[in-house]
Design an enzyme around this catalytic site. Structure first.
Site, PDB file in Angstrom:
ATOM      1  N   ARG A   1     -21.107  -1.156  46.153  1.00  0.00           N
ATOM      2  CA  ARG A   1     -19.598  -1.313  46.149  1.00  0.00           C
ATOM      3  C   ARG A   1     -19.692  -3.634  46.211  1.00  0.00           C
ATOM      4  O   ARG A   1     -19.021  -3.915  45.317  1.00  0.00           O
ATOM      5  CB  ARG A   1     -18.905  -1.327  46.834  1.00  0.00           C
ATOM      6  CG  ARG A   1     -17.327  -1.851  46.699  1.00  0.00           C
ATOM      7  CD  ARG A   1     -16.268  -1.093  47.665  1.00  0.00           C
ATOM      8  NE  ARG A   1     -16.620  -0.625  48.878  1.00  0.00           N
ATOM      9  CZ  ARG A   1     -16.559  -1.336  49.847  1.00  0.00           C
ATOM     10  NH1 ARG A   1     -16.552  -2.442  50.144  1.00  0.00           N
ATOM     11  NH2 ARG A   1     -16.617  -0.174  50.736  1.00  0.00           N
TER      12      ARG A   1
ATOM     13  N   TYR B   1      -0.718  -6.506  25.994  1.00  0.00           N
ATOM     14  CA  TYR B   1      -1.257  -5.352  26.495  1.00  0.00           C
ATOM     15  C   TYR B   1       0.030  -4.120  27.358  1.00  0.00           C
ATOM     16  O   TYR B   1       0.434  -4.694  28.066  1.00  0.00           O
ATOM     17  CB  TYR B   1      -1.964  -4.638  26.868  1.00  0.00           C
ATOM     18  CG  TYR B   1      -3.389  -3.430  27.167  1.00  0.00           C
ATOM     19  CD1 TYR B   1      -3.421  -2.343  26.181  1.00  0.00           C
ATOM     20  CD2 TYR B   1      -2.816  -2.976  28.403  1.00  0.00           C
ATOM     21  CE1 TYR B   1      -3.745  -1.632  26.627  1.00  0.00           C
ATOM     22  CE2 TYR B   1      -3.477  -2.108  29.350  1.00  0.00           C
ATOM     23  CZ  TYR B   1      -3.520  -1.230  27.977  1.00  0.00           C
ATOM     24  OH  TYR B   1      -4.055   0.173  27.988  1.00  0.00           O
TER      25      TYR B   1
ATOM     26  N   ASP C   1      -6.164 -12.721  28.305  1.00  0.00           N
ATOM     27  CA  ASP C   1      -7.007 -11.387  28.291  1.00  0.00           C
ATOM     28  C   ASP C   1      -7.364 -11.680  26.417  1.00  0.00           C
ATOM     29  O   ASP C   1      -6.929 -11.398  25.593  1.00  0.00           O
ATOM     30  CB  ASP C   1      -5.571 -10.345  27.930  1.00  0.00           C
ATOM     31  CG  ASP C   1      -6.414  -8.920  27.787  1.00  0.00           C
ATOM     32  OD1 ASP C   1      -7.165  -8.578  27.189  1.00  0.00           O
ATOM     33  OD2 ASP C   1      -5.526  -7.973  28.373  1.00  0.00           O
TER      34      ASP C   1
ATOM     35  N   LYS D   1     -13.856  -1.818  24.563  1.00  0.00           N
ATOM     36  CA  LYS D   1     -13.486  -2.037  23.787  1.00  0.00           C
ATOM     37  C   LYS D   1     -14.256  -2.492  23.048  1.00  0.00           C
ATOM     38  O   LYS D   1     -15.349  -1.677  22.979  1.00  0.00           O
ATOM     39  CB  LYS D   1     -11.718  -3.057  23.504  1.00  0.00           C
ATOM     40  CG  LYS D   1     -10.840  -2.800  24.586  1.00  0.00           C
ATOM     41  CD  LYS D   1     -10.317  -0.976  24.037  1.00  0.00           C
ATOM     42  CE  LYS D   1      -9.279  -0.779  25.595  1.00  0.00           C
ATOM     43  NZ  LYS D   1      -7.545  -1.232  26.048  1.00  0.00           N
TER      44      LYS D   1
HETATM   45  C1  LIG Z   1      -7.784  -1.405  26.973  1.00  0.00           C
HETATM   46  C2  LIG Z   1      -6.630  -2.922  26.699  1.00  0.00           C
HETATM   47  C3  LIG Z   1      -6.526  -3.130  28.105  1.00  0.00           C
HETATM   48  C4  LIG Z   1      -6.276  -2.617  29.265  1.00  0.00           C
HETATM   49  O1  LIG Z   1      -7.778  -1.772  29.700  1.00  0.00           O
HETATM   50  P1  LIG Z   1      -8.225   0.106  29.810  1.00  0.00           P
HETATM   51  O2  LIG Z   1      -9.989  -0.958  30.141  1.00  0.00           O
HETATM   52  O3  LIG Z   1      -8.025   0.652  29.525  1.00  0.00           O
HETATM   53  O4  LIG Z   1      -7.888  -1.014  31.937  1.00  0.00           O
HETATM   54  C5  LIG Z   1      -5.816  -4.619  28.773  1.00  0.00           C
HETATM   55  N1  LIG Z   1      -5.986  -5.251  27.604  1.00  0.00           N
HETATM   56  C6  LIG Z   1      -5.859  -5.403  25.962  1.00  0.00           C
HETATM   57  C7  LIG Z   1      -5.204  -6.279  25.266  1.00  0.00           C
HETATM   58  C8  LIG Z   1      -6.032  -3.990  25.767  1.00  0.00           C
HETATM   59  O5  LIG Z   1      -6.895  -3.343  25.338  1.00  0.00           O
END
Ligand SMILES: *Cc1c(COP(=O)(O)O)cnc(C)c1O
Length: 377
Positions: free
Chosen positions: A46, A98, A170, A195
């Site tokens: 961890r 998001y 983000d 992603k």
């Molecule tokens: C998918 C996504 C998230 C969240 O990520 P997870 O891996 O699904 O927890 C945050 N911001 C954006 C722009 C996303 O596309």
């Protein structure tokens, strides 16, 4: 080192114990200590794991940051950043985010006495107006989901710093290949590695990147204490995905351009949202702060929900699914999928019409993708 080289070599030296060229999956929860308190840098997975450490170093290098921290999901990474803020403080957030970030702010962090105020992302001044002396964090996303609006990162960074607040971006939709917010003045970058970074729709993960040692130390403390860490195998898959990020992103962009232009010329399409189109209201800004326009395209079909359903059911290559950024093309209906938590009126106010469709354009043959869409339309 340049981007493509960093992606393959940073944090990924041959293994010192065996010479393994690829970073091994250190699938272990704990590490032997030579004597009490004497160890080789790792005690418990961890707190730290060599496969995760390799990923953290590589991801920091790609985002032009000094430090990286990997989390179990993009949302866990977002929570780590929100946690910087103290009760009584304010987070100013862009108003196109998001959905999971809004839910986390509204349903979890508000309960801890943190105020969330939304600013109009089309107007940088509104960020300034939304800041007060208790504002510790500005949170934005660009390009946004699902309308692919562009927020001026350096303008908002200046506003954040005038108010002694941090700017977190983000950067999931652009990936560090096309956009590096730390170079534009942001203090913190968040990625959903689920992603483009992992890129193959096979894991869920997240990361936070910063060059500020104080922020890093407090986030690392949080990472170990709250414990939302990714497993070694998932870290390894993200590392593997990242090695081909550059070539994948170039192809995602070529295909997305092709699809955007094809949609623009189609009679059954009312409107196309893609920052690479000269018609996009922030085309110049997108060109300035990004080196490419990524692989996400949204459009409005000429018709109602029935037309959307008909379109989605006729697609053969594009798969109806949430998420994005994988090699395979996906289609999603934001009004009921990613943005279903908003009321109809809230969606209309945000410009998300009932006929909006979002595509994550993959790296299949572009002609097959065009034919699939043409046939479904
Ligand atoms: C998918 C996504 C998230 C969240 O990520 P997870 O891996 O699904 O927890 C945050 N911001 C954006 C722009 C996303 O596309």
């Amino acid at each position: 080192m340049r981007f493509e080289t960093k992606a393959i070599h940073c944090g990924q030296q041959p293994d010192s114990a065996t010479g393994s060229v690829v970073v091994p999956v250190y699938q272990t929860s704990t590490f032997q200590q030579q004597a009490i308190g004497v160890h080789k840098g790792y005690e418990y997975s961890r707190t730290g794991n060599p496969t995760r450490a390799a990923l953290e170093e590589a991801i920091a290098a790609l985002e032009s940051g000094r430090f990286g921290l990997a989390f179990a999901s993009g949302v866990a990474a977002t929570a780590a950043v929100f946690n910087i803020v103290e009760p009584g403080n304010r987070i100013v957030a862009g108003d196109d985010l998001y959905g999971g970030s809004i839910r986390l702010a509204e349903r979890v962090f508000k309960r801890y006495g943190i105020e969330i105020v939304y600013a109009d992302i089309d107007d940088p001044d509104s960020f300034s107006k939304a800041c007060n002396s208790d504002t510790k964090l500005i949170w934005i996303e660009t390009p946004t989901n699902p309308l692919l609006k562009i927020v001026d990162i350096s303008a908002v960074a200046k506003i954040a710093h005038q108010h002694n607040a941090l700017l977190a971006v983000d950067n999931t939709f652009a990936s560090p290949y096309f956009q590096r917010p730390l170079e534009l003045g942001a203090d913190i970058v968040v990625q959903s590695t689920t992603k483009y970074l992992a890129g193959h729709s096979d894991i869920v993960g997240g990361a936070v990147i910063t060059s500020d040692e104080k922020i890093f130390n407090s986030l690392r403390y949080y990472q170990n204490t709250a414990g939302a860490i990714p497993a070694p195998w998932d870290c390894w898959l993200v590392l593997r995905g990242m090695k081909t990020l550059a070539v994948r992103m170039r192809q995602h962009e070529i295909n997305a351009f092709g699809i955007a232009e094809f949609l623009e010329s189609h009679e059954k399409v009312k409107k196309v949202y893609y920052p690479g189109l000269k018609k996009h209201p922030q085309y110049e800004l997108a060109k300035r702060q990004m080196s490419g326009f990524s692989g996400m395209v949204s459009f409005e079909i000429d018709g109602t929900v029935d037309a959307v359903n008909d379109f989605a059911s006729k697609l053969k290559i594009f798969t109806l699914a949430e998420s994005l950024g994988g090699v395979e093309s996906l289609v999603c209906y934001p009004p009921s999928m990613t943005h279903g938590f908003l009321s109809h009126q809230q969606r209309i106010d945000r410009g998300i019409s009932d006929s909006l469709i979002r595509l994550s354009v993959g790296i299949e043959d572009i002609e097959d993708l065009k034919e699939d869409i043409a046939n479904a339309l």
